[in-house]
Motif scaffolding. Structure first.
Motif, PDB file in Angstrom:
ATOM      1  N   GLY A  30      52.894 -11.283  18.299  1.00 53.39           N
ATOM      2  CA  GLY A  30      52.350 -12.921  17.787  1.00 53.39           C
ATOM      3  C   GLY A  30      52.329 -13.013  16.577  1.00 53.39           C
ATOM      4  O   GLY A  30      52.915 -12.429  15.553  1.00 53.39           O
ATOM      5  N   ASP A  31      51.650 -14.006  16.163  1.00 49.91           N
ATOM      6  CA  ASP A  31      51.185 -14.384  14.775  1.00 49.91           C
ATOM      7  C   ASP A  31      49.872 -13.753  14.550  1.00 49.91           C
ATOM      8  O   ASP A  31      48.928 -14.226  15.168  1.00 49.91           O
ATOM      9  CB  ASP A  31      51.329 -15.831  14.607  1.00 49.91           C
ATOM     10  N   SER A  91      47.407 -15.362  17.110  1.00 47.02           N
ATOM     11  CA  SER A  91      47.651 -16.687  17.893  1.00 47.02           C
ATOM     12  C   SER A  91      49.049 -16.275  18.634  1.00 47.02           C
ATOM     13  O   SER A  91      49.847 -15.578  17.982  1.00 47.02           O
ATOM     14  CB  SER A  91      47.787 -18.046  17.370  1.00 47.02           C
ATOM     15  N   ARG A  92      49.684 -17.152  19.506  1.00 48.54           N
ATOM     16  CA  ARG A  92      50.934 -16.980  20.210  1.00 48.54           C
ATOM     17  C   ARG A  92      51.208 -15.806  20.418  1.00 48.54           C
ATOM     18  O   ARG A  92      52.381 -14.975  20.138  1.00 48.54           O
ATOM     19  CB  ARG A  92      51.833 -17.582  19.308  1.00 48.54           C
ATOM     20  N   LEU A  93      50.339 -15.066  21.333  1.00 48.02           N
ATOM     21  CA  LEU A  93      50.488 -13.692  21.679  1.00 48.02           C
ATOM     22  C   LEU A  93      50.952 -13.463  23.058  1.00 48.02           C
ATOM     23  O   LEU A  93      50.838 -14.532  23.973  1.00 48.02           O
ATOM     24  CB  LEU A  93      48.844 -12.966  21.870  1.00 48.02           C
ATOM     25  N   TRP A 121      54.139  -4.013  12.818  1.00 47.83           N
ATOM     26  CA  TRP A 121      55.483  -4.107  12.327  1.00 47.83           C
ATOM     27  C   TRP A 121      55.573  -5.574  12.101  1.00 47.83           C
ATOM     28  O   TRP A 121      55.634  -6.449  13.090  1.00 47.83           O
ATOM     29  CB  TRP A 121      56.625  -3.431  13.391  1.00 47.83           C
ATOM     30  N   VAL A 122      56.119  -6.040  10.880  1.00 50.16           N
ATOM     31  CA  VAL A 122      56.479  -7.223  10.293  1.00 50.16           C
ATOM     32  C   VAL A 122      57.746  -7.678  10.851  1.00 50.16           C
ATOM     33  O   VAL A 122      58.809  -6.969  10.374  1.00 50.16           O
ATOM     34  CB  VAL A 122      56.027  -7.538   9.246  1.00 50.16           C
ATOM     35  N   VAL A 123      57.923  -8.669  11.871  1.00 53.73           N
ATOM     36  CA  VAL A 123      59.283  -8.821  12.498  1.00 53.73           C
ATOM     37  C   VAL A 123      60.310  -9.249  11.101  1.00 53.73           C
ATOM     38  O   VAL A 123      59.973 -10.035  10.222  1.00 53.73           O
ATOM     39  CB  VAL A 123      59.276  -9.873  13.227  1.00 53.73           C
ATOM     40  N   GLY A 124      61.466  -8.825  11.261  1.00 55.08           N
ATOM     41  CA  GLY A 124      62.476  -8.950  10.240  1.00 55.08           C
ATOM     42  C   GLY A 124      62.428  -8.118   8.879  1.00 55.08           C
ATOM     43  O   GLY A 124      63.178  -8.500   8.128  1.00 55.08           O
ATOM     44  N   THR A 125      61.435  -7.432   9.003  1.00 54.84           N
ATOM     45  CA  THR A 125      61.437  -6.361   7.644  1.00 54.84           C
ATOM     46  C   THR A 125      61.247  -4.772   8.268  1.00 54.84           C
ATOM     47  O   THR A 125      61.186  -4.697   9.293  1.00 54.84           O
ATOM     48  CB  THR A 125      60.227  -6.652   6.964  1.00 54.84           C
ATOM     49  N   VAL A 129      51.553 -13.238   9.355  1.00 50.95           N
ATOM     50  CA  VAL A 129      52.746 -12.504   9.600  1.00 50.95           C
ATOM     51  C   VAL A 129      52.987 -12.777  11.176  1.00 50.95           C
ATOM     52  O   VAL A 129      52.206 -12.575  11.998  1.00 50.95           O
ATOM     53  CB  VAL A 129      52.728 -11.063   9.202  1.00 50.95           C
ATOM     54  N   HIS A 130      54.316 -12.597  11.467  1.00 50.70           N
ATOM     55  CA  HIS A 130      54.852 -12.563  12.844  1.00 50.70           C
ATOM     56  C   HIS A 130      55.334 -11.179  13.175  1.00 50.70           C
ATOM     57  O   HIS A 130      55.808 -10.723  12.243  1.00 50.70           O
ATOM     58  CB  HIS A 130      55.855 -13.466  12.982  1.00 50.70           C
ATOM     59  N   GLY A 131      54.582 -10.352  14.083  1.00 44.51           N
ATOM     60  CA  GLY A 131      54.742  -9.063  14.198  1.00 44.51           C
ATOM     61  C   GLY A 131      54.407  -8.558  15.587  1.00 44.51           C
ATOM     62  O   GLY A 131      53.948  -9.540  16.382  1.00 44.51           O
ATOM     63  N   ARG A 132      54.616  -7.208  15.817  1.00 46.70           N
ATOM     64  CA  ARG A 132      54.478  -6.577  16.919  1.00 46.70           C
ATOM     65  C   ARG A 132      53.256  -5.519  16.424  1.00 46.70           C
ATOM     66  O   ARG A 132      53.350  -4.609  15.687  1.00 46.70           O
ATOM     67  CB  ARG A 132      55.201  -5.769  17.304  1.00 46.70           C
ATOM     68  N   LEU A 133      51.936  -5.551  16.990  1.00 48.91           N
ATOM     69  CA  LEU A 133      50.937  -4.785  17.062  1.00 48.91           C
ATOM     70  C   LEU A 133      51.028  -3.419  17.848  1.00 48.91           C
ATOM     71  O   LEU A 133      51.130  -3.698  19.168  1.00 48.91           O
ATOM     72  CB  LEU A 133      49.587  -5.381  17.300  1.00 48.91           C
ATOM     73  N   PHE A 134      50.964  -2.393  17.568  1.00 50.01           N
ATOM     74  CA  PHE A 134      51.182  -1.131  18.547  1.00 50.01           C
ATOM     75  C   PHE A 134      50.302  -0.017  17.959  1.00 50.01           C
ATOM     76  O   PHE A 134      49.757  -0.014  16.956  1.00 50.01           O
ATOM     77  CB  PHE A 134      52.515  -0.805  18.523  1.00 50.01           C
ATOM     78  N   ALA A 135      50.204   1.046  19.077  1.00 50.42           N
ATOM     79  CA  ALA A 135      49.454   1.955  18.710  1.00 50.42           C
ATOM     80  C   ALA A 135      50.328   3.261  18.047  1.00 50.42           C
ATOM     81  O   ALA A 135      51.623   3.321  18.815  1.00 50.42           O
ATOM     82  CB  ALA A 135      48.653   2.779  19.945  1.00 50.42           C
ATOM     83  N   SER A 136      49.917   4.084  17.306  1.00 49.94           N
ATOM     84  CA  SER A 136      50.692   4.845  16.832  1.00 49.94           C
ATOM     85  C   SER A 136      50.066   6.270  16.773  1.00 49.94           C
ATOM     86  O   SER A 136      48.784   6.156  16.527  1.00 49.94           O
ATOM     87  CB  SER A 136      51.406   4.787  15.579  1.00 49.94           C
TER      88      SER A 136
END
Length: 115
Positions: free
Chosen positions: A79-80, A103-105, A37-41, A21-28
């Motif tokens: 990234g991915d 990858s691609r971070l 969060w999966v980008v585009g969804t 998945v292409h997304g944003r890894l975050f602390a919550s």
């Protein structure tokens, strides 16, 4: 059927369902404390990690980029991500996954701690 269930139990459970998945890894706040969060969804994936945010289960390249920021709430990693889950997705429920590769971070900083 019983033989299949027995074989899965002996192998440590059902096979992992993996995808990239292409997304944003975050602390919550809350549980799980680390999410993607999966980008585009509208989909949020929960990272199956320690509750104390030790992040030992994350790939080394993710830890190396994110941990030096100090406060994990002040940045997110985009990234991915190769994620694997033991259970399929269910509508309205956060799916728990583990990250096996990234990858691609790149790092995104947030001045007030919100992505």
């Amino acid at each position: 059927m019983i033989a299949t269930l027995l074989a899965m139990a002996l192998a440590g459970g059902p096979p992992m369902l993996c995808r990239t998945v292409h997304g944003r890894l975050f602390a919550s706040n809350g549980n799980p404390a680390v999410r993607i969060w999966v980008v585009g969804t509208k989909r949020i994936l929960g990272i199956d990690a320690d509750e104390d945010l030790s992040l030992d289960q994350l790939p080394a390249n993710v830890r190396g980029l994110w941990l030096p920021t100090g406060n994990l709430f002040n940045a997110s990693v985009c990234g991915d991500f190769r994620v694997c889950a033991r259970k399929p997705q269910r509508p309205g429920a956060m799916q728990m996954v583990v990250i096996t590769r990234a990858s691609r971070l790149y790092l995104e900083r947030h001045p007030l701690g919100s992505p």
